[in-house]
Design an enzyme around this catalytic site. Structure first.
Site, PDB file in Angstrom:
ATOM      1  CG  ASP A  59     -22.736  14.103 -47.355  1.00 51.78           C
ATOM      2  OD1 ASP A  59     -23.618  13.550 -48.044  1.00 51.78           O
ATOM      3  OD2 ASP A  59     -22.895  14.375 -46.157  1.00 51.78           O
ATOM      4  CG  ASP A  71     -28.285  11.449 -43.083  1.00 54.12           C
ATOM      5  OD1 ASP A  71     -27.169  10.901 -43.034  1.00 54.12           O
ATOM      6  OD2 ASP A  71     -28.479  12.557 -43.624  1.00 54.12           O
TER       7      ASP A  71
END
Ligand code: GLA
Length: 758
Positions: A485, A555
């Protein structure tokens, strides 16, 4: 005419005219003999090598402008160039800028020689086209500066199989004593002879990536870029020029993208004579590369395509290229593990028992991989600390990570782990020991993002320190998958490692540090599957796909929002690289309630997985999910190898649809979605594409919730491509009373599969 003729490159040696060609595209340029500059003649659908080229030269008498020679036609402002320089009679934006020791920017690079080499270029750790392709051929043109020992090498690669030209540039300093400042170094520039195009690109923000925008060009400049240290949610490093009358299925479209994940600039400049200059490369913002004696600088590769088959032609060329020449081949054919990720199931609130309960349930449903997301290290109970302290949190996981991974393996699941390698929190031992490794000027303001700071990956020592921490975990714990990430952008860029004169190298060195860490990890753990992520799709690009064969697209896990995100991503990226998960309702980002069937029917057109608390679902949902997983496994080869056809756009239609079809196996899968349910609906039909017209197919409507067939008809390919699937067919139910019909609902979906009839 004396020619040098490789299969794909024809060169008129006397006149120095270069023609790169395959069955689909042609790219033609020449050396202007009087001035030694390169002139662009044609890029577009394939043509034969012209008998003569003089008639392709565009010139007009323009006395009011600055000229290079004694006539009125030599102004570079009016010549379509291959790799232009600003300020040398051309006032448009250039592809490069070099600052000389005297402080001037006056270059004069002239043609010196050409060279043809087989295959793609090997650019080391900088992502590049790869894998054997016996037809791939690279033409390199060397330009020599008249004022210095600097050289520019322009590389062009073409292969037989695809409508792709790969362009990149190398700057070489042959001087033994003097350094030069390279302040602009785009990967390519191309002058097209008119301006009748729409610019199409992908923009967004966190949780709304990959939104398609299309606007007609205007005189002046239109640009997309990122100066955030990553390719960004805001603009994907991709742009297309499409004829205004081109559509999804027909018309002329040019596309360009980069194999690069850092700052970039993509620009279209239309001059006052309707010439369109398109260029793409590393963003010049704060870029200043010190080209030291005997050194070179290599730009990222730009991937150019051109199609007359509309956006579909462009997309399929890019997708095939990524699949065959960028993504690690181990992951192209091999089925991807279907995963459960605990992020939206638990967020930071978990312990071993809770995770194992989730894993047990995942195994019972036949999932392949359990991914432990953020929160397993340091004392990370919120997003307020511990990044850079990659040691297990003993409160949450007292038995340790290897124990958890072994327990998960014992259940028959692979184990995956989340890292955010480039980040640092101030409460960590690493931050205390090496404050100089944090990006920022020690005497100036330094902002945080999500409470965190960024490690200076331009400093090899910082990269090695993170590598050591990660390698220790990867050696001690059986880990099959890493989610990498990157949750904040870089601002107030300053490296304590680089000299004052080298600060302009920071952003590029940073991303090269990221690539280096990927490279080292994959060299040491070659079986590792890596999924890239940057707060969702903040660094979803061709550079990342070189190392991480899949990327978390957003997301935003809401199925209806995902229609747009996945549709946008499909403009260039293959489905098998687009991470897509089924999540809970109400959806955590938008609060929407969508049927479980639709959530799976959208996610199955990507790298499929689940991201919700399976332990809290009713038994009926679990039975459905088990069937969905069986279905996803069955269609996975098709998702990985088939061609993608966008049938109806979620940006303009209430009933978007898409299709995957594998021309080799003649299997297909079609997804049809209805966003809002209208009263007394219109008739709908779905015309398919890419099929074999003569082939007899079994067309079956699928119930994804039961992995079963609702109904099947036998149809010919030409029927489906001309008449289509008729979606209103309640005539089959003659007895039904309107008032007794099943209630329609919002956010519905239907899936159809195609199989060849023997
Ligand atoms: C980012 C990612 C999410 C999740 C969180 C964890 O937002 O995109 O998928 O991993 O970080 O903090």
């Amino acid at each position: 005419m004396m020619t040098t003729d490789s299969q794909l490159i024809t060169i008129d040696n006397q006149n120095l005219v270069f023609h790169l060609h395959n069955q689909q595209i042609s790219y033609l340029f020449r050396v202007i003999p009087e001035i030694g500059q390169l002139e662009q003649l044609y890029f577009g659908p394939a043509i034969q090598t012209p008998i003569d080229y003089h008639h392709l030269i565009v010139r007009d008498l323009r006395p009011a402008d600055n000229q290079l020679t004694g006539d009125y036609t030599s102004s570079l402002e009016h010549i379509q160039q291959e790799y232009p320089c600003f300020g040398t009679t051309d006032f448009r934006q250039g592809a490069y800028a070099i600052k000389y020791p005297d402080g001037d920017y006056i270059s004069e690079f002239k043609y010196q020689k050409f060279e043809i080499t087989p295959g793609y270029l090997n650019l080391g750790e900088l992502p590049h086209a790869r894998y054997h392709d016996e037809t791939a051929t690279t033409l390199t043109i060397t330009l020599q500066d008249a004022y210095s020992p600097l050289q520019i090498l322009l590389h062009y690669t073409i292969s037989q199989e695809n409508a792709i030209i790969i362009r990149s540039t190398t700057f070489r300093n042959l001087d033994t004593t003097t350094s030069y400042h390279l302040q602009r170094a785009l990967s390519f520039s191309l002058d097209l002879p008119d301006a009748n195009y729409d610019l199409l690109h992908l923009h967004g923000a966190w949780a709304k990536e990959m939104q398609i925008e299309r606007r007609h060009l205007m005189t002046g400049r239109m640009a997309i870029d990122s100066d955030r240290g990553a390719s960004s949610h805001q603009h994907n490093p991709f742009l297309a020029l499409a004829r205004p009358d081109s559509t999804e299925t027909q018309g002329l479209v040019y596309g360009a993208t980069l194999l690069y994940s850092g700052n970039f600039l993509g620009q279209v400049e239309v001059d006052n004579y309707d010439v369109t200059r398109i260029s793409l490369g590393i963003s010049p913002t704060q870029f200043d590369w010190l080209l030291q004696p005997q050194s070179k600088f290599q730009t990222p590769e730009a991937i150019l395509t051109c199609s007359q088959a509309g956006l579909t032609g462009m997309s399929q060329a890019f997708q095939t290229f990524f699949r065959e020449h960028v993504i690690d081949q181990r992951w192209v054919d091999q089925p991807k593990p279907i995963l459960i990720n605990n992020w939206e199931a638990t967020y930071f609130d978990f312990d071993e028992a809770k995770l194992l309960k989730l894993a047990q349930q995942a195994k019972a449903l036949d999932l392949d991989l359990f991914v432990l997301d953020d929160g397993w290290f340091g004392h990370r109970d919120s997003d307020n600390g511990s990044l850079g302290n990659w040691s297990v949190d003993n409160h949450k996981l007292p038995a340790g990570l290897p124990h958890l991974a072994n327990e998960i393996n014992k259940l028959g699941l692979k184990f995956g782990l989340w890292f955010e390698p480039e980040m640092i929190s101030l409460d960590t031992p690493l931050a205390a020991e090496h404050p100089e490794w944090i990006i920022g000027h020690p005497a100036k303001r330094r902002s945080h993002g999500r409470n965190q700071y960024v490690l200076d990956f331009s400093n090899p020592a910082a990269v090695t320190a993170i590598y050591n921490q990660m390698a220790k975990i990867l050696h001690s714990t059986p880990i099959d998958y890493v989610k990498w990430d990157m949750n904040r952008y870089i601002s107030e860029a300053f490296s304590n490692y680089l000299t004052a004169e080298q600060q302009g190298e920071f952003y590029h060195r940073y991303i090269m540090g990221v690539y280096h860490l990927y490279h080292r990890l994959l060299a040491e753990f070659p079986e590792l599957l890596i999924e890239s992520c940057a707060g969702g799709g903040g660094r979803f690009d061709g550079g990342m796909l070189y190392y991480a064969s899949q990327g978390w697209a957003s997301d935003d896990t809401d199925a209806i929002e995902r229609l747009k995100i996945q549709y946008g991503a499909s403009l260039l990226y293959p489905l098998q690289s687009i991470g897509a998960h089924v999540s809970a309702v109400p959806n955590h980002q938008v609060g929407r309630l969508t049927p479980l069937s639709t959530r799976a029917a959208v996610a199955v057109f990507g790298t499929f997985g689940y991201e919700l608390d399976l332990t809290k679902l009713p038994a009926a949902d679990l039975t459905i999910i088990k069937a969905q997983i069986q279905f996803a496994k069955r269609v996975q080869p098709l998702i990985q190898k088939g061609q993608f056809y966008r049938l109806k756009s979620p940006f303009t239609s209430n009933t978007p649809a898409w299709e995957v079809y594998d021309a080799f196996t003649k299997n297909g899968l079609i997804g049809y979605y209805q966003v809002l349910s209208p009263a007394n609906p219109d008739y709908q039909r779905l015309v398919l594409r890419g099929l074999d017209p003569k082939q007899k197919y079994q067309l079956s409507e699928i119930d994804i919730n039961h992995n079963s067939i609702i109904s099947t008809v036998e149809v010919f390919g030409d029927e489906l491509q001309n008449i289509g699937i008729i979606l209103n067919k309640d005539y089959t139910n003659k007895a039904a009373e309107y008032w007794q019909r099943p209630q329609p609902y919002d956010f519905a979906s239907r899936l159809f599969q195609l199989k060849p009839t023997e």
